[in-house]
Design a protein around this motif. Sequence first.
Motif, PDB file in Angstrom:
ATOM      1  N   ARG A   1       4.923   6.409  27.935  1.00 40.13           N
ATOM      2  CA  ARG A   1       5.119   5.134  28.603  1.00 40.13           C
ATOM      3  C   ARG A   1       5.258   5.366  30.112  1.00 40.13           C
ATOM      4  NH1 ARG A   1       6.841   0.530  25.720  1.00 40.13           N
ATOM      5  NH2 ARG A   1       7.077   1.710  23.796  1.00 40.13           N
ATOM      6  N   PRO A   2       4.437   4.705  30.941  1.00 39.84           N
ATOM      7  CA  PRO A   2       4.605   4.902  32.391  1.00 39.84           C
ATOM      8  C   PRO A   2       5.869   4.206  32.880  1.00 39.84           C
ATOM      9  CG  PRO A   2       2.913   3.251  31.961  1.00 39.84           C
ATOM     10  CD  PRO A   2       3.349   3.776  30.616  1.00 39.84           C
ATOM     11  N   ASP A   3       6.333   4.607  34.077  1.00 37.28           N
ATOM     12  CA  ASP A   3       7.521   3.956  34.655  1.00 37.28           C
ATOM     13  C   ASP A   3       7.183   2.552  35.152  1.00 37.28           C
ATOM     14  OD1 ASP A   3       8.746   6.395  34.313  1.00 37.28           O
ATOM     15  OD2 ASP A   3       8.330   7.067  36.361  1.00 37.28           O
ATOM     16  N   ARG A   4       5.982   2.432  35.701  1.00 39.05           N
ATOM     17  CA  ARG A   4       5.560   1.144  36.272  1.00 39.05           C
ATOM     18  C   ARG A   4       4.084   0.946  36.024  1.00 39.05           C
ATOM     19  NH1 ARG A   4       7.658  -1.581  40.271  1.00 39.05           N
ATOM     20  NH2 ARG A   4       5.608  -1.890  41.146  1.00 39.05           N
ATOM     21  N   GLY A   5       3.647  -0.313  36.147  1.00 35.97           N
ATOM     22  CA  GLY A   5       2.219  -0.603  36.078  1.00 35.97           C
ATOM     23  C   GLY A   5       1.808  -1.173  34.737  1.00 35.97           C
ATOM     24  N   ILE A   6       0.551  -1.583  34.677  1.00 33.27           N
ATOM     25  CA  ILE A   6       0.028  -2.255  33.479  1.00 33.27           C
ATOM     26  C   ILE A   6      -1.179  -1.480  32.948  1.00 33.27           C
ATOM     27  CG2 ILE A   6      -1.084  -4.381  32.632  1.00 33.27           C
ATOM     28  CD1 ILE A   6       0.485  -5.884  34.793  1.00 33.27           C
ATOM     29  N   TYR A   7      -1.167  -1.232  31.646  1.00 32.10           N
ATOM     30  CA  TYR A   7      -2.307  -0.609  30.970  1.00 32.10           C
ATOM     31  C   TYR A   7      -2.864  -1.636  29.984  1.00 32.10           C
ATOM     32  CZ  TYR A   7      -4.770   2.654  27.761  1.00 32.10           C
ATOM     33  OH  TYR A   7      -5.693   3.295  26.961  1.00 32.10           O
ATOM     34  N   LEU A   8      -4.089  -2.066  30.240  1.00 29.99           N
ATOM     35  CA  LEU A   8      -4.750  -3.011  29.332  1.00 29.99           C
ATOM     36  C   LEU A   8      -5.834  -2.281  28.545  1.00 29.99           C
ATOM     37  CD1 LEU A   8      -5.379  -6.076  31.699  1.00 29.99           C
ATOM     38  CD2 LEU A   8      -3.464  -5.743  30.127  1.00 29.99           C
ATOM     39  N   PHE A   9      -5.843  -2.489  27.223  1.00 35.40           N
ATOM     40  CA  PHE A   9      -6.925  -1.956  26.387  1.00 35.40           C
ATOM     41  C   PHE A   9      -7.566  -3.168  25.719  1.00 35.40           C
ATOM     42  CE2 PHE A   9      -8.983  -0.194  22.728  1.00 35.40           C
ATOM     43  CZ  PHE A   9      -9.434   1.053  23.150  1.00 35.40           C
ATOM     44  N   GLU A  10      -8.857  -3.303  25.882  1.00 30.41           N
ATOM     45  CA  GLU A  10      -9.573  -4.511  25.438  1.00 30.41           C
ATOM     46  C   GLU A  10      -8.842  -5.769  25.904  1.00 30.41           C
ATOM     47  OE1 GLU A  10     -10.106  -3.904  21.214  1.00 30.41           O
ATOM     48  OE2 GLU A  10     -12.013  -2.871  21.568  1.00 30.41           O
ATOM     49  N   GLY A  11      -8.339  -5.710  27.141  1.00 28.58           N
ATOM     50  CA  GLY A  11      -7.721  -6.887  27.759  1.00 28.58           C
ATOM     51  C   GLY A  11      -6.286  -7.144  27.352  1.00 28.58           C
ATOM     52  N   LYS A  12      -5.736  -6.294  26.456  1.00 32.59           N
ATOM     53  CA  LYS A  12      -4.355  -6.546  26.018  1.00 32.59           C
ATOM     54  C   LYS A  12      -3.448  -5.401  26.465  1.00 32.59           C
ATOM     55  CE  LYS A  12      -5.913  -9.008  21.986  1.00 32.59           C
ATOM     56  NZ  LYS A  12      -6.795  -8.507  20.963  1.00 32.59           N
ATOM     57  N   ARG A  13      -2.219  -5.761  26.784  1.00 33.14           N
ATOM     58  CA  ARG A  13      -1.260  -4.756  27.243  1.00 33.14           C
ATOM     59  C   ARG A  13      -0.958  -3.752  26.151  1.00 33.14           C
ATOM     60  NH1 ARG A  13       3.390  -5.781  31.279  1.00 33.14           N
ATOM     61  NH2 ARG A  13       2.553  -7.420  32.596  1.00 33.14           N
ATOM     62  N   VAL A  14      -0.985  -2.489  26.458  1.00 33.23           N
ATOM     63  CA  VAL A  14      -0.628  -1.464  25.475  1.00 33.23           C
ATOM     64  C   VAL A  14       0.884  -1.280  25.434  1.00 33.23           C
ATOM     65  CG1 VAL A  14      -0.827   0.987  24.895  1.00 33.23           C
ATOM     66  CG2 VAL A  14      -2.841  -0.277  25.675  1.00 33.23           C
ATOM     67  N   TYR A  15       1.477  -0.958  26.574  1.00 32.16           N
ATOM     68  CA  TYR A  15       2.896  -0.609  26.543  1.00 32.16           C
ATOM     69  C   TYR A  15       3.810  -1.830  26.533  1.00 32.16           C
ATOM     70  CZ  TYR A  15       1.452   4.184  27.065  1.00 32.16           C
ATOM     71  OH  TYR A  15       0.881   5.411  26.835  1.00 32.16           O
ATOM     72  N   GLY A  16       3.331  -2.968  27.039  1.00 30.96           N
ATOM     73  CA  GLY A  16       4.186  -4.152  27.038  1.00 30.96           C
ATOM     74  C   GLY A  16       4.465  -4.655  25.633  1.00 30.96           C
ATOM     75  N   ARG A  17       3.446  -4.648  24.779  1.00 34.02           N
ATOM     76  CA  ARG A  17       3.610  -5.377  23.512  1.00 34.02           C
ATOM     77  C   ARG A  17       4.012  -4.477  22.362  1.00 34.02           C
ATOM     78  NH1 ARG A  17      -2.333  -6.002  20.951  1.00 34.02           N
ATOM     79  NH2 ARG A  17      -3.161  -4.169  21.968  1.00 34.02           N
ATOM     80  N   PHE A  18       3.876  -3.168  22.506  1.00 34.85           N
ATOM     81  CA  PHE A  18       4.136  -2.290  21.365  1.00 34.85           C
ATOM     82  C   PHE A  18       5.462  -1.561  21.491  1.00 34.85           C
ATOM     83  CE2 PHE A  18      -0.681  -1.637  21.132  1.00 34.85           C
ATOM     84  CZ  PHE A  18      -0.816  -2.641  20.186  1.00 34.85           C
ATOM     85  N   GLY A  19       6.205  -1.472  20.402  1.00 38.13           N
ATOM     86  CA  GLY A  19       7.284  -0.501  20.288  1.00 38.13           C
ATOM     87  C   GLY A  19       6.659   0.801  19.812  1.00 38.13           C
ATOM     88  N   GLU A  20       7.480   1.778  19.425  1.00 36.34           N
ATOM     89  CA  GLU A  20       6.940   3.084  19.011  1.00 36.34           C
ATOM     90  C   GLU A  20       6.015   2.955  17.803  1.00 36.34           C
ATOM     91  OE1 GLU A  20       6.868   5.767  20.824  1.00 36.34           O
ATOM     92  OE2 GLU A  20       7.944   4.471  22.223  1.00 36.34           O
ATOM     93  N   PHE A  21       6.368   2.074  16.863  1.00 40.63           N
ATOM     94  CA  PHE A  21       5.546   1.908  15.662  1.00 40.63           C
ATOM     95  C   PHE A  21       4.171   1.332  16.030  1.00 40.63           C
ATOM     96  CE2 PHE A  21       4.160  -0.553  11.923  1.00 40.63           C
ATOM     97  CZ  PHE A  21       4.091   0.479  11.024  1.00 40.63           C
ATOM     98  N   GLY A  22       4.195   0.316  16.886  1.00 46.60           N
ATOM     99  CA  GLY A  22       2.935  -0.305  17.329  1.00 46.60           C
ATOM    100  C   GLY A  22       2.073   0.672  18.101  1.00 46.60           C
ATOM    101  N   LEU A  23       2.712   1.521  18.909  1.00 50.25           N
ATOM    102  CA  LEU A  23       1.945   2.514  19.676  1.00 50.25           C
ATOM    103  C   LEU A  23       1.277   3.499  18.716  1.00 50.25           C
ATOM    104  CD1 LEU A  23       4.180   3.413  22.746  1.00 50.25           C
ATOM    105  CD2 LEU A  23       1.943   2.304  22.754  1.00 50.25           C
TER     106      LEU A  23
END
Length: 240
Positions: A61-83
């Motif tokens: 997980r980065p400290d800051r910033g947004i990672y979008l995969f196919e237009g959706k946030r990776v780290y914002g929406r997932f907990g460890e299980f989702g990741l």
Amino acid sequence: MTEAAAPGSLLSLSEISLSYGKRKILDAIDLEIAPGSFTVIAGESGSGKSTLLYILGGFLRPDRGIYLFEGKRVYGRFGEFGLGRFRKKYVGFLFQDFRLLPFLTVEQNIRFPALFSGKKLAKEQLQNQMQNLGIAHRSKAYPNTVSGGEAQRTALARALLMNPPLLLLDEPTGNLDSATEAAIVAELVRLKAQGLTLVCVSHSNFIMQHADRVLRLIDGKLHEQVAVTAKPVRRPRKKS
Ligand SMILES: Nc1ncnc2c1ncn2[C@@H]1O[C@H](COP(=O)(O)OP(=O)(O)OP(=O)(O)O)[C@@H](O)[C@H]1O
Ligand SMILES: [Mg+2]
């Protein structure tokens, strides 16, 4: 910081930063990767290439910033299980240190993610992949009895067999002679032609020659390097 990926991007990083303690490794990185493209990331030892690849793979997980995969946030929406699910569904990862399980043979290591995710793997498919990468003759060996190059090819076969849309490779040919490197680059070019997206950390000029883009990580920032012309890659003939 933007929440919209550029049109046509598979993944997009916006102002991604990461520090280990007080040391800033990645400093507000922006990156767009198009689907079906082949990107090489180069840079000095310790510049943060593996760290960047872990972030792309959903491992860190980065400290800051947004990672979008196919237009959706990776780290914002997932907990460890989702990741974990994200990684399983989208990501093939070749670790720089291979991460083979010592109590499984070469073949079992390659099969492991498929078993783990419930994916059916045809015996023929497995056999072909091992043949292609020149490790079939070591299929029953344990990792502590294979060479560095064989371990690397085992880890590569394991990443490739899941046929993930995104393939992240950390120094895939670091331990290999030039003929084996050519065979692996031929495999990567074939995968790209099938539509896979590849991001590869490498210092190899040969790999760079087959990439669409080469980026260099310097002082936490990515710099575009002048493109190198691709040469056709020929698979070395198999000895009969
Ligand atoms: N978990 C960690 N805690 C503290 N420092 C770390 C951690 N992981 C990596 N580092 C440090 O962060 C820097 C970047 O590491 P990273 O592994 O991303 O570099 P790299 O560009 O992949 O290097 P190499 O080419 O040698 O593989 C290095 O100086 C490394 O020692
Ligand atoms: Mg590294």
